[in-house]
Write an enzyme that holds these catalytic residues in place. Structure first.
Site, PDB file in Angstrom:
ATOM      1  N   SER A 124       0.010  22.535  -8.525  1.00 24.42           N
ATOM      2  CA  SER A 124      -0.732  21.288  -8.339  1.00 24.42           C
ATOM      3  C   SER A 124      -2.061  21.560  -7.651  1.00 24.42           C
ATOM      4  CB  SER A 124       0.124  20.281  -7.557  1.00 24.42           C
ATOM      5  OG  SER A 124       0.719  19.363  -8.435  1.00 24.42           O
ATOM      6  N   LYS A 176      -4.568  -6.795  -2.903  1.00 20.14           N
ATOM      7  CA  LYS A 176      -4.972  -6.235  -1.625  1.00 20.14           C
ATOM      8  C   LYS A 176      -3.750  -5.628  -0.930  1.00 20.14           C
ATOM      9  CE  LYS A 176      -7.500  -5.378   1.982  1.00 20.14           C
ATOM     10  NZ  LYS A 176      -8.505  -4.287   1.936  1.00 20.14           N
TER      11      LYS A 176
END
Length: 326
Positions: A124, A176
């Site tokens: 990764s 949000k």
């Protein structure tokens, strides 16, 4: 009565002298340690350890954003090192931290011949780091790849429901701070996260394709999140050569005109003797030695707080972890 007064005066003089010499001892100790700190400062240490040699840089563990590391690699750019061997043993970390490290190594490569050696794992974000180099060497049993991006978050909504706790919130818009882990993830929030992951994954894939010279078919074989052994990776174009540091140095000699038999010296990316941590610790010891322990404890506490603040792995992750791992 006069004799008692003389004794009191003598004691006061002795106490003042003792205080003076204590303070003087601390100042002398701090001054001496400051001189050592300057000599062993990052800049001074770079000149001492890398001139006329091949610098060995170690990237280990989780990769996160680190300005100290950026500055250390910038100093290495301007050092007398003839070349750089980067050893990687990392499962990755945050995408932001991995990108930052990749960019730093790319700038370093523009100034110094650079080769990567995969010690045990370059997965990764660790593989993002590796492909900054033009040549990657790995051992046969090393693990590389895990081309993918991950976003994980705990969801305790069922647990809160069981114990009768409800989290109330007022927010400006539905997405949000979503997801927040305190309520089931809405389809809209999951879609937004999916877009983030896919965008970062596309960036990762494009980087691998460009740096490793792959076509679309070759990329599809390696970009499904799996890791591969060094033996597999060489046929898949994830690495260039099987071997260790000796093989990497041989490549530098043959392809980058690096002089043969140059010494290889470790170059540390994390501050040690030349940083404020060392000076803080040394000052604390000096104060403790002359009886000013309370001040010493305050200095040590400041250092511990700074160290704790440095731990954190937030944001999008480019991280490989075996199933069932901790």
């Amino acid at each position: 009565m006069s004799l008692d007064s003389d004794v009191i005066v003598d004691r006061r003089r002795l106490r003042r002298k003792l205080t003076f010499w204590r303070v003087a001892a601390v100042l002398i100790a701090i001054g001496a340690l400051s001189v050592v700190g300057l000599v062993m400062s990052p800049r001074g240490r770079t000149a001492l350890t890398t001139s006329g040699s091949i610098a060995r840089v170690n990237i280990e563990g989780l990769i996160r954003s680190d300005q100290d590391r950026v500055e250390a690699l910038e100093r290495l750019e301007n050092s007398g090192a003839a070349a750089v061997v980067v050893h990687i043993n990392s499962p990755g970390g945050t995408t932001a931290g991995s990108e930052q490290l990749y960019d730093s190594l790319t700038r370093l490569k523009a100034k110094k011949p650079l080769v990567v050696v995969v010690e045990g794992l370059a997965a990764s974000g660790g593989y993002i780091t590796a492909i900054a180099a033009d040549h990657i060497v790995a051992q046969q049993s090393s693990l590389v790849g895990s081309i993918g991006v991950l976003f994980q978050y705990p969801n305790v909504s069922e647990l809160l429901k069981t114990i009768g706790v409800k989290v109330e919130e007022v927010k400006s818009s539905p997405l949000k701070a979503a997801p927040n882990g305190f309520e089931p993830t809405s389809p809209e929030a999951r879609e937004a996260l999916d877009a983030l992951v896919k965008d970062s994954y596309a960036w990762f894939r494009g980087l691998v394709k460009e740096r490793r010279g792959m076509d679309d078919a070759q990329l599809e074989k390696v970009a499904d999140g799996r890791v591969f052994t060094g033996r597999q990776a060489i046929d898949l174009k994830l690495i260039d050569e099987l071997g260790d540091e000796k093989k990497a140095i041989a490549w530098l000699v043959e392809n980058k005109n690096v002089k043969k038999d140059l010494p290889v010296r470790d170059y540390r990316l994390t501050p040690q003797f030349g940083d404020l941590t060392f000076l803080r610790t040394a000052t604390s010891i000096a104060l403790d030695a002359v009886g000013l322990g309370a001040i010493a404890r305050q200095i040590e506490h400041a250092g511990v707080t700074h160290a704790v603040d440095r731990f954190g792995l937030d944001g999008m992750l480019a991280l490989w972890q075996p199933a069932g791992g901790n």
